[in-house]
Each structure stands twice: as structure tokens, then as C-alpha cells.
Design a protein around this motif. Structure first.
Motif, PDB file in Angstrom:
ATOM      1  N   ILE A  60       0.821  -1.209   0.000  1.00 34.61           N
ATOM      2  CA  ILE A  60       0.000   0.000   0.000  1.00 34.61           C
ATOM      3  C   ILE A  60       0.861   1.269   0.000  1.00 34.61           C
ATOM      4  N   VAL A  61       2.089   1.188   0.544  1.00 36.05           N
ATOM      5  CA  VAL A  61       2.932   2.384   0.616  1.00 36.05           C
ATOM      6  C   VAL A  61       3.884   2.529  -0.569  1.00 36.05           C
ATOM      7  N   ALA A  62       3.872   1.593  -1.504  1.00 40.07           N
ATOM      8  CA  ALA A  62       4.802   1.656  -2.634  1.00 40.07           C
ATOM      9  C   ALA A  62       4.678   2.978  -3.388  1.00 40.07           C
ATOM     10  N   GLY A  63       3.462   3.395  -3.653  1.00 43.98           N
ATOM     11  CA  GLY A  63       3.255   4.650  -4.374  1.00 43.98           C
ATOM     12  C   GLY A  63       3.673   5.869  -3.575  1.00 43.98           C
ATOM     13  N   ALA A  64       3.380   5.855  -2.282  1.00 41.02           N
ATOM     14  CA  ALA A  64       3.754   6.992  -1.427  1.00 41.02           C
ATOM     15  C   ALA A  64       5.272   7.124  -1.345  1.00 41.02           C
ATOM     16  N   LEU A  65       5.968   6.013  -1.221  1.00 42.46           N
ATOM     17  CA  LEU A  65       7.429   6.060  -1.182  1.00 42.46           C
ATOM     18  C   LEU A  65       7.990   6.558  -2.510  1.00 42.46           C
ATOM     19  N   GLY A  66       7.386   6.139  -3.609  1.00 43.06           N
ATOM     20  CA  GLY A  66       7.809   6.636  -4.912  1.00 43.06           C
ATOM     21  C   GLY A  66       7.562   8.130  -5.042  1.00 43.06           C
ATOM     22  N   LEU A  67       6.439   8.581  -4.533  1.00 42.28           N
ATOM     23  CA  LEU A  67       6.102  10.000  -4.588  1.00 42.28           C
ATOM     24  C   LEU A  67       7.126  10.840  -3.834  1.00 42.28           C
ATOM     25  N   GLU A  68       7.606  10.306  -2.729  1.00 46.27           N
ATOM     26  CA  GLU A  68       8.602  11.027  -1.930  1.00 46.27           C
ATOM     27  C   GLU A  68      10.033  10.723  -2.380  1.00 46.27           C
ATOM     28  N   ASN A  69      10.166   9.910  -3.424  1.00 40.82           N
ATOM     29  CA  ASN A  69      11.465   9.501  -3.935  1.00 40.82           C
ATOM     30  C   ASN A  69      12.276   8.752  -2.876  1.00 40.82           C
ATOM     31  N   ARG A  70      11.586   7.958  -2.067  1.00 45.32           N
ATOM     32  CA  ARG A  70      12.226   7.178  -1.011  1.00 45.32           C
ATOM     33  C   ARG A  70      12.130   5.680  -1.270  1.00 45.32           C
ATOM     34  N   HIS A  71      11.720   5.291  -2.458  1.00 44.75           N
ATOM     35  CA  HIS A  71      11.647   3.879  -2.786  1.00 44.75           C
ATOM     36  C   HIS A  71      13.050   3.356  -3.079  1.00 44.75           C
ATOM     37  N   ILE A  72      13.185   2.068  -3.130  1.00 48.10           N
ATOM     38  CA  ILE A  72      14.497   1.463  -3.365  1.00 48.10           C
ATOM     39  C   ILE A  72      14.903   1.706  -4.812  1.00 48.10           C
ATOM     40  N   LYS A  73      16.109   2.211  -4.973  1.00 46.68           N
ATOM     41  CA  LYS A  73      16.639   2.388  -6.317  1.00 46.68           C
ATOM     42  C   LYS A  73      18.154   2.323  -6.239  1.00 46.68           C
ATOM     43  N   VAL A  74      18.748   1.871  -7.303  1.00 49.81           N
ATOM     44  CA  VAL A  74      20.197   1.799  -7.393  1.00 49.81           C
ATOM     45  C   VAL A  74      20.612   2.853  -8.410  1.00 49.81           C
ATOM     46  N   ASP A  75      21.221   3.908  -7.926  1.00 49.85           N
ATOM     47  CA  ASP A  75      21.567   5.004  -8.834  1.00 49.85           C
ATOM     48  C   ASP A  75      23.040   5.401  -8.748  1.00 49.85           C
ATOM     49  N   TYR A  76      23.864   4.483  -8.292  1.00 49.14           N
ATOM     50  CA  TYR A  76      25.294   4.776  -8.173  1.00 49.14           C
ATOM     51  C   TYR A  76      25.874   5.196  -9.524  1.00 49.14           C
ATOM     52  N   PHE A  77      25.579   4.428 -10.571  1.00 49.22           N
ATOM     53  CA  PHE A  77      26.136   4.736 -11.885  1.00 49.22           C
ATOM     54  C   PHE A  77      25.355   5.844 -12.583  1.00 49.22           C
ATOM     55  N   THR A  78      24.044   5.818 -12.448  1.00 49.95           N
ATOM     56  CA  THR A  78      23.245   6.805 -13.177  1.00 49.95           C
ATOM     57  C   THR A  78      23.504   8.222 -12.690  1.00 49.95           C
ATOM     58  N   ASP A  79      23.861   8.394 -11.436  1.00 52.03           N
ATOM     59  CA  ASP A  79      24.180   9.734 -10.936  1.00 52.03           C
ATOM     60  C   ASP A  79      25.491  10.257 -11.505  1.00 52.03           C
ATOM     61  N   ARG A  80      26.293   9.384 -12.070  1.00 51.47           N
ATOM     62  CA  ARG A  80      27.581   9.789 -12.631  1.00 51.47           C
ATOM     63  C   ARG A  80      27.512  10.047 -14.140  1.00 51.47           C
ATOM     64  N   PHE A  81      26.359   9.794 -14.747  1.00 53.52           N
ATOM     65  CA  PHE A  81      26.191  10.105 -16.163  1.00 53.52           C
ATOM     66  C   PHE A  81      26.191  11.618 -16.352  1.00 53.52           C
ATOM     67  N   PRO A  82      26.644  12.072 -17.522  1.00 51.89           N
ATOM     68  CA  PRO A  82      26.494  13.508 -17.809  1.00 51.89           C
ATOM     69  C   PRO A  82      25.008  13.861 -17.932  1.00 51.89           C
ATOM     70  N   GLU A  83      24.672  15.105 -17.744  1.00 52.12           N
ATOM     71  CA  GLU A  83      23.272  15.544 -17.648  1.00 52.12           C
ATOM     72  C   GLU A  83      22.386  15.090 -18.808  1.00 52.12           C
ATOM     73  N   PRO A  84      22.749  15.282 -20.058  1.00 51.06           N
ATOM     74  CA  PRO A  84      21.814  14.837 -21.113  1.00 51.06           C
ATOM     75  C   PRO A  84      21.576  13.326 -21.086  1.00 51.06           C
ATOM     76  N   VAL A  85      22.622  12.547 -20.829  1.00 49.61           N
ATOM     77  CA  VAL A  85      22.484  11.093 -20.777  1.00 49.61           C
ATOM     78  C   VAL A  85      21.613  10.699 -19.591  1.00 49.61           C
ATOM     79  N   GLN A  86      21.805  11.369 -18.477  1.00 53.47           N
ATOM     80  CA  GLN A  86      21.030  11.082 -17.273  1.00 53.47           C
ATOM     81  C   GLN A  86      19.539  11.326 -17.518  1.00 53.47           C
ATOM     82  N   THR A  87      19.211  12.395 -18.219  1.00 55.87           N
ATOM     83  CA  THR A  87      17.805  12.692 -18.519  1.00 55.87           C
ATOM     84  C   THR A  87      17.202  11.602 -19.396  1.00 55.87           C
ATOM     85  N   TYR A  88      17.914  11.194 -20.435  1.00 55.10           N
ATOM     86  CA  TYR A  88      17.411  10.116 -21.300  1.00 55.10           C
ATOM     87  C   TYR A  88      17.281   8.810 -20.520  1.00 55.10           C
ATOM     88  N   HIS A  89      18.250   8.530 -19.698  1.00 56.92           N
ATOM     89  CA  HIS A  89      18.199   7.317 -18.876  1.00 56.92           C
ATOM     90  C   HIS A  89      16.975   7.352 -17.959  1.00 56.92           C
TER      91      HIS A  89
END
Length: 158
Positions: A60-89
Motif C-alpha cells: 500500500i505504501v509503494a506509491g507513497a514512497l515513490g512520490l517522496e522519492n524514497r523507494h528502493i533504487k540503485v543510482d550509483y552509476f546513473t548519478d555519474r552520467f552527464p546531464e543529457p544522458v542522465q535525462t534520457y536514462h
């Protein structure tokens, strides 16, 4: 604040309230199960009821956590992409996440239709009870992903 934002904020509060009540129920049921076992009483099905309520608490809280950007995500590599690539990703990831949420919601709806009159063994919990929280939580999460994807697409054009 838009109507969608206001609606999502209210839904978020409601889902957290349902999850908090669910957690309290699980705590009571498991305490009662432990006490009954230690006192030699056999109260059948308490753990199964707790598991059913636990399903509600988690999904029931999956959507609420996503809304607050607190859901589980792995973004170690994606945060290191340059800005245009990160947006497309982020746009591609948003589309894939939305698709997976919709597949799970669709599967849950089909399961409810298939098992509408079914119950779980031994405690007779109606089977649709297990699928409703996934439908609610992942529908909200789909809305979150769709909004983020649209925002990402709009940022490309500006």
C-alpha cells in the motif's frame, strides 16, 4: 499546487495511515500468537492473518514512497552520467518502471477475476484481499513514474 498534487498528497497520507494500522495489527496478532503458544493455547491462523495484513502494509505504501522519492533504487552509476544522458536514462527507466507496474496491476486484476470466490486454506481469507494492495500501491507508483517521465520529456524540449 495542482489538483493532481493535492490528490496525491491526500492519497499518500491515507496509504501511510493504512500501513500504520496494518503494522499495529501485525504486532497485535504476532504478540497474541506468541502468548497463545507459550500458554499452550492453539489459536489457529494468527500468523496467516498477520501475513495477509503484512501484504497490505508493504504494497500500500509503494506509491507513497515513490512520490517522496524514497523507494528502493540503485543510482550509483546513473548519478555519474552527464546531464543529457542522465535525462534520457531517467525517461527510459520511467517508461520501463511504468510498464512493469502496469503488468503487475494487470496481473493482479486478472488474479482477482480468476480467484474472486476463492479463499486461502485453513483460515478462509478471500484471495482478492491479497491483490488489492498491489493494485492500489502500484497504480499510484505508475502515476508517479508517468509524471516524472513527462517532466523529463518536457525538460528536453526546454
Amino acid at each position: 499546487m495542482s489538483c493532481v498534487d493535492t490528490f496525491m498528497r491526500k492519497i499518500k497520507s491515507l496509504t501511510y495511515a493504512v500501513a500504520a494500522v496494518s503494522l499495529g495489527i501485525v504486532l497485535c496478532l504476532m504478540t497474541l500468537r506468541i502468548l497463545s503458544r507459550n500458554l499452550g493455547l492453539e489459536l489457529a491462523g494468527l500468523q496467516l492473518y498477520a501475513q495477509a495484513v503484512g501484504v497490505w502494509m508493504v504494497f500500500i505504501v509503494a506509491g507513497a514512497l515513490g512520490l517522496e522519492n524514497r523507494h528502493i533504487k540503485v543510482d550509483y552509476f546513473t548519478d555519474r552520467f552527464p546531464e543529457p544522458v542522465q535525462t534520457y536514462h531517467n525517461i527510459i527507466a520511467g517508461l520501463l518502471n511504468t510498464a512493469m507496474c502496469l503488468v503487475i496491476v494487470g496481473g493482479s486484476l486478472l488474479a482477482i477475476r480468476e480467484f474472486w470466490t476463492g479463499t486461502s486454506p485453513s483460515v478462509n481469507i478471500p484471495l482478492p484481499v491479497y491483490y488489492v494492495p498491489a493494485i492500489i500501491g502500484l497504480t499510484i507508483l505508475s502515476i508517479v513514474y508517468i509524471r516524472r517521465t513527462v517532466t523529463g520529456i518536457q525538460s528536453l524540449s526546454s
